[in-house]
Structures are given as structure tokens and as C-alpha cells.
Write an enzyme that holds these catalytic residues in place. Sequence first.
Site, short mmCIF file in Angstrom:
data_model
loop_
_atom_site.label_atom_id
_atom_site.label_comp_id
_atom_site.label_asym_id
_atom_site.label_seq_id
_atom_site.Cartn_x
_atom_site.Cartn_y
_atom_site.Cartn_z
N GLU A 1 -103.96 26.44 -42.05
CA GLU A 1 -103.88 28.00 -42.77
C GLU A 1 -103.21 27.95 -44.37
O GLU A 1 -102.38 29.18 -44.49
CB GLU A 1 -103.90 29.13 -41.70
CG GLU A 1 -104.16 28.38 -40.42
CD GLU A 1 -104.16 29.83 -39.62
OE1 GLU A 1 -102.85 30.28 -39.70
OE2 GLU A 1 -104.75 30.59 -38.58
C1 BDP Z 1 -102.52 30.21 -35.98
C2 BDP Z 1 -101.79 29.94 -36.22
C3 BDP Z 1 -100.81 28.50 -34.86
C4 BDP Z 1 -100.24 30.85 -34.42
C5 BDP Z 1 -101.45 31.56 -33.74
C6 BDP Z 1 -100.87 32.58 -33.47
O1 BDP Z 1 -102.26 28.58 -37.05
O2 BDP Z 1 -99.59 27.83 -35.48
O3 BDP Z 1 -99.67 29.78 -33.34
O4 BDP Z 1 -102.03 31.18 -35.41
O5 BDP Z 1 -101.07 33.05 -33.98
O6 BDP Z 1 -103.36 31.35 -37.61
O7 BDP Z 1 -101.03 31.83 -32.14
#
Ligand code: BDP
Length: 506
Positions: free
Chosen positions: A305
Site C-alpha cells: 500500500e
Molecule cells: C490494510 C493494511 C494492513 C492493515 C489493514 C487493516 O495493509 O496492514 O492491518 O489494512 O486496517 O490497509 O486492518
Amino acid sequence: MPGRPAGSWALLGPLLWSCALALRGGMLYPRESPSRERKELDGLWSFRADFSAGRHEGFEQQWYRRPLRESGPTVDMPVPSSFNDVSQDGQLRNFIGWVWYEREVTLPQRWIQDPDTRVVLRIGSAHYYAIVWVNGVHVTEHEGGHLPFEADISKLVQSGLTAQTASGPMSDFYTLPVGIRTVAVTESRFLINGKPFYFHGVNKHEDSDIRGRGFDLTLLVKDFHLLRWLGANSFRTSHYPYAEEVMQLCDRYGIVVIDECPGVGIVLPQNYGNVSLQHHLEVMEELVRRDKNHPAVVMWSVANEPKSFLKPAGYYFKTVIAHTKALDPSRPVTFVTNSNYTTDLGAPYVDVICINSYYSWYHDYGHLELIRLQLESQFESWYGAYQKPIIQSEYGAETIAGFHQDPPLMFTEEYQKSMLEQYHLVLDQKRKEYVVGELVWNFADFMTNQSPQRPVGNKKGIFTRQRQPKSAAFLLRDRYWRLANETRYHRSSVRPRCLGNSPFTF
Ligand code: BDP
């Protein structure tokens, strides 16, 4: 051990071993000193419970005479641990009777060659009655757990074995398990050994209660039992390389890995500067150097991301991906995006598009009915723009185990299930076309910083942090085993030897 210059093997009850030079006349704890060496025998042991009616088959058939795998199937068991707790097998959970543990050990040459060296096998604790054999020879017995006992095995291990090879005395040995397979990507398929492969798996973290982040063999074996229970065939090492022991087990059990570097949080323009870029290239070098020999690794992920719509992202990802491919031309390379398909400047350089989306969670929360439309349009747009295979690399919902509401409300087990179901409807259509995988977020609940979105950590696990299933785990289990049965290929009758004693072979 025939063929092994300095080996011995042993069978015993549920034991914790350690091996030390003799402590004459006492039961001192084995400590290293200039005159004493110790060799830990903790780790993965081969294991079998004797389920025969009288629990005596092992003695009748003399399982101690040969390597345990030769008298029947074995599973891997971490030592020290309680076999009842690690397994997902209900029969084993309640088992009473004889269990057999075996470990092959390579001893230092000198211990074997020097007749003045005393070699003592010490068991720290074994419940309840333990019998120990070394190279098929009975060496000791002990009743009661908790307290240590030992046996002098010098004669056994020094019985005429010389460390010679055909070409003379050996100087160094290294063993490397090997697996051979090919990986390729077409416009719409991910191929392993030339056959379409569909990732039905999870994203993980190296995380658990008390230990936090850190390698824990017993936890690892538990997690692999759960992956098997779930029917998962793959995971992504979100968001950093995992311990090498994890990769070794993936090779052994045939779990396919997307190996991710710690490129998380590339979100500001300055993260795309030269210093960062140079460091990123170096990290990829270290990662590829460490993991290139693991057949389980089928793809590198260089980031999670990033704000890949920022202007410098194009050059940045072009460079990192080209560098990774130069380091390892045999594997595809990706990064995991949550950007829009019209603005993502890194996507032109990846081999597989990996998309994270949280419909009905971070967007339009509560609106499960929108997922189908949104997800369909996500896939169609990305595929239309790039004609590359796509993996749904994250999707999930925060779920507090034990929260229930019907109709489903956010944070309940019902909501997590319904959300997954909506995603699956679309995945089932698109996997016939160009979607090549789905990795749920997340395998288990994990700890995070405090924030209003995190009810004591991230609760998007399908298992709790203590590795107990939420309702969604059962839904996913049905699905993954169905997918496994649908997409797997018949194995030839010759089973690879390294998988021979694995309970995980599909
Ligand atoms: C995503 C991320 C991850 C997060 C997840 C979340 O890649 O690391 O833990 O969201 O918000 O965007 O649970």
C-alpha cells in the site's frame, strides 16, 4: 547411522532433551565451560501416538529399531511442548497411552572420535513414563515428569564410526533440502509447473500473546495445523520477511508464499527519495539472497500500500522491480496496491496485480449490499487497464469474537461472515477469468497501536490471537477445501521424500 559420518538416532517418550558432557557424580544443570559443551535437541521431532487398542503396538513391532517413519506415518512435533495442545486432532487432544518421539542428531566429530570425551544424553523433563533408545539400543527409563534424568551414551556414539569420506577426512558439511518447480505468469493465469494455480490463503503476522513478534516454534506448528485445518494453500508474509524456520516449513508442507519486504508506509513524497530507494534496493538484495532457495516462494512483493499515485512512484517502482528481477529472473514481482487503477504509477511494472480493498468496512461501512457491485467494477477496471492476473490480496472486517447480531452489524461474527460471502460471490465469477487468488485479512487477530479503529489491536483475524476460530473460519474452511478439491492435481504415486512424513501433504 548408516551413511552419516557422525550421526545417531533415538526414540523416546514425550521428552525434552538436552545433551551435555558428563557431570560426574551429580545432577548439575548442563552449563557450557572450557571443558564442557552442550548441544540442544529442542526443535521439531518426528512423532506418533500409538492408537492401537492396547497401546502396545510400538513395543510389539519394535518401532525403536528403525527410523520411526519406516514403521508408519509420523507428524512433526515441537519439543518442548504438549502434543495435546499443538494439534488440531481431537483424538490426540484427549490421548492417553504411549507416544513415540524421534530425532536424528548429528554430533560434532570430536565427540565421536575422542574416546576420552564423555557424551551424556540428558532429558530435562518427560511425562510420564519415558523409555529412551539410541540407535535402537535401550539406554534408560524414567518414571515421573518434571525432573531430569540422563544416560551416558559415549560407547554407543563412539562405536567405531570414523568421519571419513571416499576422498579423505571431511572438513565441512552442509545439507540443503531442495525442491524444483517452475513459476510463470500469463495474461490471466499464475502457473506453477505449467499448471494454473489459485491462491486460497491468508495474510499473516508474526504475532501472538505474551511473545509478541518473535519466532516461536510451537506457535508456528500450531499455525501450520490451522492452515491445514482451513485448507489454505498459501500466504503472504505481510508486511516483512518472516523467520527462516517459517520458510523451511512452507517448503516442507507445500504452502506457497508471496514473500514481502518491509516496504510499508511509503506514503510521503520524501519516501521516494534516493536514500530510500537505495535502501530499498539493498533490502531486496538481502531478501532474495536469503530466500531464493525456497521453492515455496513463488513471488516477491516489494511493498504494501504505497501511495503509488504520487509522481515519483513510477520511476521508483520501475527501478525496484527491475532490480529484483535482475536479482532473481525466475520469479514474478509485485507490490500490493490500494490505489486507483487510473492513477497507480507502479502497476505498469508488476507481473501480477495485487489489490487490497475493504468494501463495507473503510468505505460505505455497514453496506454489505454494495460489495458485489464495487468488487466487480474493481476487477473489471483493473483487468481492462492491464490484462494481468489479479489477486485480492486483502479484504476483511474487524470482528470481536463473541459479538453476535442478526441482521449483521459491524464488529460481529455475523458481519465478518456476510462480508466474506459477498466477496466470494464475485471471486467465484472472476476466478474463471483472470482472478488468481484470494488472501483474507487476517489469519489471526494481532496487536497494533491504539486507535479508535482498533479494539485492543486489529481484530480482523478469522482466528483470535489465541488461535481459536471465529464463525468466519468455518465458512472459509468449507470454501478452501472445496477450492482445494476443485483445483488440485492428482499426485503421482511417488511421493516426494521430504513430504513423506508430513500431515500436510495434499
Ligand atoms: C490494510 C493494511 C494492513 C492493515 C489493514 C487493516 O495493509 O496492514 O492491518 O489494512 O486496517 O490497509 O486492518
